[in-house]
Design a protein around this motif. Structure first.
Motif, PDB file in Angstrom:
ATOM      1  N   GLU A   3       0.848  -1.181   0.000  1.00  0.00           N
ATOM      2  CA  GLU A   3       0.000   0.000   0.000  1.00  0.00           C
ATOM      3  C   GLU A   3       0.890   1.240   0.000  1.00  0.00           C
ATOM      4  N   ALA A   5       1.194   5.207   0.731  1.00  0.00           N
ATOM      5  CA  ALA A   5       0.551   6.297   1.456  1.00  0.00           C
ATOM      6  C   ALA A   5       0.822   7.619   0.744  1.00  0.00           C
ATOM      7  N   GLN A  52      -8.618   9.817   6.556  1.00  0.00           N
ATOM      8  CA  GLN A  52      -7.998   8.973   5.533  1.00  0.00           C
ATOM      9  C   GLN A  52      -9.035   8.244   4.706  1.00  0.00           C
ATOM     10  N   ARG A  54      -9.133   5.221   1.255  1.00  0.00           N
ATOM     11  CA  ARG A  54      -8.380   4.267   0.447  1.00  0.00           C
ATOM     12  C   ARG A  54      -8.941   4.239  -0.967  1.00  0.00           C
ATOM     13  N   ASP A  56      -7.901   1.977  -4.313  1.00  0.00           N
ATOM     14  CA  ASP A  56      -7.062   0.899  -4.835  1.00  0.00           C
ATOM     15  C   ASP A  56      -5.930   0.611  -3.856  1.00  0.00           C
ATOM     16  N   GLN A  57      -4.681   0.718  -4.323  1.00  0.00           N
ATOM     17  CA  GLN A  57      -3.540   0.414  -3.447  1.00  0.00           C
ATOM     18  C   GLN A  57      -3.025   1.652  -2.720  1.00  0.00           C
ATOM     19  N   TYR A  58      -3.792   2.734  -2.750  1.00  0.00           N
ATOM     20  CA  TYR A  58      -3.357   3.990  -2.140  1.00  0.00           C
ATOM     21  C   TYR A  58      -4.122   4.286  -0.854  1.00  0.00           C
ATOM     22  N   ALA A  59      -3.377   4.660   0.179  1.00  0.00           N
ATOM     23  CA  ALA A  59      -3.960   5.183   1.412  1.00  0.00           C
ATOM     24  C   ALA A  59      -3.726   6.688   1.364  1.00  0.00           C
ATOM     25  N   HIS A  61      -3.889  10.178   3.034  1.00  0.00           N
ATOM     26  CA  HIS A  61      -3.936  10.795   4.352  1.00  0.00           C
ATOM     27  C   HIS A  61      -4.161  12.291   4.168  1.00  0.00           C
TER      28      HIS A  61
END
Length: 169
Positions: A3, A5, A52, A54, A56-59, A61
């Motif tokens: 993941e 960030a 926060q 989400r 896909d594969q991104y968190a 912030h």
């Protein structure tokens, strides 16, 4: 799956809608440091907001900076590591424009990152439109978006515009 960030800073004068935007976008409970303002009629952020989401594969912030000058010592700390800046300005009150300019100059002189200007409170009569606010701040009008921070679709559009700029950078 790894993941990634992504840190986004949400800044602007007091009352521009920063906390509301983060509350609208966040998929988790928002951490905030709001207290009653010195006038006692509304809440104001004194340290930061954090939310926060989400994708896909991104968190993603979201860090909200306080808008009052007396808390400006937090701005550089919150800016550190940010990939982009959402600068919110209320279009209903031009007295906040000089503070928006100060925040803009302060942040981007330290870290020139992609920026999208979100002009809030567009539903008020005699509101300054995006192009007028962008002109005051000496920004490209294409970087300005009208926003209703209480509506997910509008808040998401602002974030998408920022990611389009980040992708080009």
């Amino acid at each position: 799956m790894n993941e990634t960030a992504i840190k986004i800073l949400v800044a602007g004068p007091s009352g521009a809608g920063k906390t509301t935007l983060i509350q609208t976008l966040s998929q988790s409970p928002v951490v905030n440091t709001d207290v009653r303002s010195s006038t006692g009629n509304r809440l104001t952020t004194v340290a930061m907001d954090f939310g926060q989401l989400r994708l896909d594969q991104y968190a993603i912030h979201l860090f909200g900076a306080p808008g009052q000058e007396r808390f400006d010592f937090t701005w550089e700390i919150l800016l550190d590591g940010s990939l982009g800046l959402l600068l919110l300005v209320s279009g209903k009150d031009a007295t906040h424009f000089p503070q928006a300019r100060r925040i803009y100059d302060y942040l981007l002189s330290r870290n020139p990152i992609p920026l999208v200007l979100g002009v809030t409170h567009q539903d008020h009569p005699n509101c300054w439109d995006c192009k007028e606010v962008a002109s005051y701040l000496d920004l490209d009008p294409a970087a300005a978006v009208p926003i209703d921070a209480t509506k997910l679709e509008s808040a998401t559009e602002l974030l998408v515009r920022l990611f389009e700029l980040v992708e080009r950078a």
